[in-house]
Scaffold this motif. Structure first.
Motif, mmCIF file in Angstrom:
data_model
loop_
_atom_site.group_PDB
_atom_site.id
_atom_site.type_symbol
_atom_site.label_atom_id
_atom_site.label_comp_id
_atom_site.label_asym_id
_atom_site.label_seq_id
_atom_site.Cartn_x
_atom_site.Cartn_y
_atom_site.Cartn_z
ATOM 1 N N ARG A 1 92.046 -91.529 -5.352
ATOM 2 C CA ARG A 1 92.389 -92.617 -4.440
ATOM 3 C C ARG A 1 91.928 -93.958 -5.006
ATOM 4 N NH1 ARG A 1 89.796 -90.853 -0.613
ATOM 5 N NH2 ARG A 1 91.401 -89.485 0.233
ATOM 6 N N GLU A 2 90.717 -93.955 -5.573
ATOM 7 C CA GLU A 2 90.212 -95.182 -6.183
ATOM 8 C C GLU A 2 91.085 -95.594 -7.350
ATOM 9 O OE1 GLU A 2 86.094 -96.874 -8.255
ATOM 10 O OE2 GLU A 2 86.159 -94.862 -7.391
ATOM 11 N N LYS B 1 86.628 -83.311 -2.924
ATOM 12 C CA LYS B 1 86.554 -84.600 -2.254
ATOM 13 C C LYS B 1 86.284 -85.717 -3.258
ATOM 14 C CE LYS B 1 86.403 -86.969 1.626
ATOM 15 N NZ LYS B 1 87.578 -87.058 2.533
ATOM 16 N N GLN B 2 85.408 -85.425 -4.219
ATOM 17 C CA GLN B 2 85.099 -86.419 -5.243
ATOM 18 C C GLN B 2 86.344 -86.719 -6.068
ATOM 19 O OE1 GLN B 2 81.840 -85.295 -7.769
ATOM 20 N NE2 GLN B 2 81.960 -87.135 -9.018
ATOM 21 N N ASP C 1 88.618 -88.771 -3.953
ATOM 22 C CA ASP C 1 88.133 -90.158 -3.890
ATOM 23 C C ASP C 1 88.410 -90.893 -5.191
ATOM 24 O OD1 ASP C 1 87.263 -89.705 -1.334
ATOM 25 O OD2 ASP C 1 85.164 -89.365 -1.894
#
Length: 702
Positions: free
Chosen positions: A204-205, A197-198, A201
């Motif tokens: 995605r960031e 997930k990190q 993220d």
């Protein structure tokens, strides 16, 4: 080899045959043997035989079933062991709860994740080893799976109370039912996806940052397919710089759009990308959608998108920077010329002073009908022409700052027109209203600019035409395109109807010594450029071949009007000391001699000296006598001695009302243009004439 199946077959065959024999023997025995005793004995024997054979058959059947049962039980234990080993080895969390949420089983990963042993978990609910909120959350999703009647997938954030760290579980919860369809529990499988997930993220960031950078970058960014150069995506900066919209370019190539001004630049880029995979800071020209050429600084790199090689390019419009570089180069050329001029100007002007001064004095002693008058006039004209050339050179010299005063633009324009267009076939149209603002300038230098532009206009219209001069007041804001300091400005436009300037020449017209005329020296417009720049303004040119040329000048104005009478009537703030004795300080003997002769011709008593120390001493002595000096004319630069600036300071410390006039053919600083700031009452440039002395001395109060 296992012989049990063979034995079993023999026993079964024997039993079958025995049964047949028993059945047949009863009929036969009754028919053959009529004795009941014998028949009873035989029947007893048959019964015994049947019992023995049936027992043997049952024994073998039970033995066979027992063997199969043992084998099935062993295989079941082995299967259970494999299943348990498999579940324990799974890197995911596995657990089983009954329908009331009580844990029945869990694997090692479950124990490790929650930091509890199986003995601490089995027989308990979530409420026994996690917080109530989290336990409520678990129970809610257990019931969600039961209600759905099928596996459900959830993401569950776990916060550990011991150290407060977080973990994210992706769970699959499945209701478990028996053969009758009754719910007996809930099977759970969970995976720790915190790291994933990190990463998602962060990815995605990163993608968001790229998208923001891509979308809002002021640079032009485009992505093209490597195989054929097809545009895949462009940002707003690309559209703003090139004029092409996204719809204009997507699905097309740069060659189809004719973006490259020189296709060879594209070939160079392609080869460099092929060899190294990237190219940095390629300076090239691009063609906008409207056909205008711009200069771009481009960097490109090969990237892979969905397994397909692409090129990402970033380009910056450096057209303005290139223009600034050209302006800087132009200024550097002028600076180089200024250094050259500065090196010779002082001595050159001293020599010219001797020439023009002696010619001027000679003419005063000759009758106009004398046969020497004409040659002397021609010699003076040539010397004055040399002085004008020296003055143009001095414009480029360091410290050649303009000597400013308040002037009327209309007056200077009309004076220049009357001098140059007199007798020519060029018509003038002057549109300068009375509301035009005055400005502070070196009148001689600004006149030189106007003269050069008007002369060029007349040369461009040899068969006649119209020269239109327009003057307007203008206010420039903080972000004006001219890069000038915001404020009030005077805008002057000189537009002719001449032959125009070719595109290759228009970028060079302000360069020193560039000229297209056979008789020109190439300093006219170069000096005009330098003069306007030093006055805090700018000069631009536009031209169409066959239609004409337009020069536009911007100069800082005072923001208010001054009539010519007002300009000429500006008061002089000096004392009213009256005298007739003048002190001349100059290191050149010829200049001292000429100055003395001219001043005496004007009726002054003259004393001369070589340097500042001597001038200070002479001034002190004269001040104590009955004939103090009315004025002191001081050379600014004295090689190896005290110059006019330092000498003036010493005199003014003791005699603050002294009339001091600075004189120079060249200066390293701004004393000549800001002479009042240094205590001087006037300034006179070399080479000077009798009229120059007369003008500056007559301006002093008496």
């Amino acid at each position: 080899m296992n012989k049990q199946p063979e034995v079993l077959k023999i026993v079964i065959l024997y039993a079958i045959l025995g049964c047949i024999w028993i059945y047949l023997s009863d009929s036969l025995l009754i028919w053959i043997v009529r004795d009941p005793l014998i028949i009873g004995q035989v029947a007893m024997f048959k019964g015994l035989f049947f019992i023995i054979s049936t027992s043997c058959l049952l024994f073998f059947l039970i033995s066979r079933l027992n063997t199969k049962l043992k084998r099935s039980t062993s295989e079941l234990h082995k299967s259970e062991s494999h299943l348990k080993t498999l579940i324990q080895a799974i890197p995911d969390l596995v657990w089983l709860k009954n329908k009331d949420g009580v844990y029945l089983s869990c694997n090692l990963e479950f124990e490790r994740f929650f930091g509890a042993k199986q003995s601490e978990i089995i027989g308990k609910t979530d409420y026994d080893f996690v917080g109530k909120d989290l336990a409520d959350f678990f129970r809610e999703h257990d019931l969600k799976a039961v209600k759905a009647g099928r596996p459900t997938i959830n993401e569950e954030w776990i916060t550990f109370s011991d150290d407060g760290h977080h973990a994210l579980l992706e769970t699959i919860k499945t209701p478990v039912r028996n053969n009758n369809g009754e719910l007996i529990g809930i099977l759970g499988i969970g995976r720790d996806i915190t790291a994933r997930k990190q990463m998602e993220d962060e990815l995605r960031e990163s993608e968001d940052k790229f998208r923001l950078t891509f979308s809002f970058s002021p640079e032009a960014i485009n992505i093209n397919r490597l195989e054929d150069g097809l545009y895949v995506d462009v940002n707003d900066g690309f559209s703003r710089i090139t004029g092409f919209t996204r719809d204009d370019v997507i699905g097309k190539t740069s060659l189809e759009l004719n973006i490259w001004a020189d296709v060879n630049d594209r070939n160079v880029l392609a080869q460099e990308l092929k060899d190294k995979g990237f190219y940095e800071n390629m300076e090239t020209k691009f063609r906008r959608k409207d056909g205008k050429l711009i200069t771009g600084l481009m960097s490109a790199k090969i990237i892979t998108l969905k397994g397909v090689p692409h090129i990402i390019s970033i380009s910056r419009d450096i057209s303005k920077r290139k223009q600034y570089e050209r302006e800087l180069l132009k200024m550097e050329k002028l600076e180089s010329l200024g250094i050259l001029a500065g090196g010779i100007a002082h001595d050159f002007n001293n020599i010219l002073t001797g020439v023009t001064g002696n010619i001027s004095l000679a003419n005063m002693h000759l009758d106009a009908t004398h046969k020497s008058s004409k040659p002397l006039a021609a010699a003076e004209k040539a010397a004055l022409r040399a002085g004008e050339l020296a003055q143009q050179l001095l414009t480029f010299a360091r410290g050649g700052e303009p000597i400013k005063k308040i002037v009327s633009p209309r007056h200077i324009v009309e004076e220049a027109l009357s001098l140059i267009l007199h007798g020519s076939n060029v018509k003038e149209i002057v549109d300068i209203p009375d509301s035009i603002h005055a400005f502070k300038a070196d009148e001689g230098q600004i006149s030189q600019v106007f003269h050069n532009i008007i002369i060029n206009a007349t040369h461009a219209m040899p068969t006649g035409g119209t020269l239109t001069i327009i003057g307007r007041n203008e206010t420039l804001n903080d972000h004006n395109k001219l890069s000038l300091t915001p404020g009030e400005y005077l805008r002057l436009i000189f537009a002719d109807q001449g032959c125009g300037i070719p595109g290759d020449d228009i970028t060079k017209i302000f360069d020193p010594y560039f000229t297209t005329k056979s008789t020109g020296n190439g300093l006219g417009l170069a000096s005009a450029y330098s003069i306007i720049t030093k006055h805090g303004g700018c000069i631009n040119v536009s031209s169409v071949v066959g239609e004409g040329t337009t020069f536009t000048i911007y100069l800082p104005s005072l923001g208010e009007t001054y009539s010519l009478d007002q300009v000429n009537a500006l008061p002089l703030e000096h004392n009213t000391k009256i005298g007739n004795s003048v002190l001349v300080m100059d290191d050149d003997a010829i200049v001292r001699e000429i100055a003395e002769s001219m001043l005496k011709h004007l009726g002054y008593e003259v004393t001369t000296c070589v340097d500042g120390d001597e001038a200070v001493e002479l001034y002190k002595q004269a001040s104590k006598s009955d004939t103090p000096y009315y004025a002191v004319i001081m050379d600014l630069t004295i090689p190896g001695g005290l110059g006019g600036k330092q000498a003036a300071k010493k005199i003014l410390e003791e005699f603050p009302k002294a009339f001091l006039i600075v004189s120079s053919g060249y200066s390293n600083d701004s004393v000549m243009s800001h002479y009042k700031d240094y205590g001087f009452i006037g300034a006179i440039n070399k080479p000077y004439s009798i009229n120059d002395f007369k003008t500056v001395l007559n301006s002093l109060p008496r």
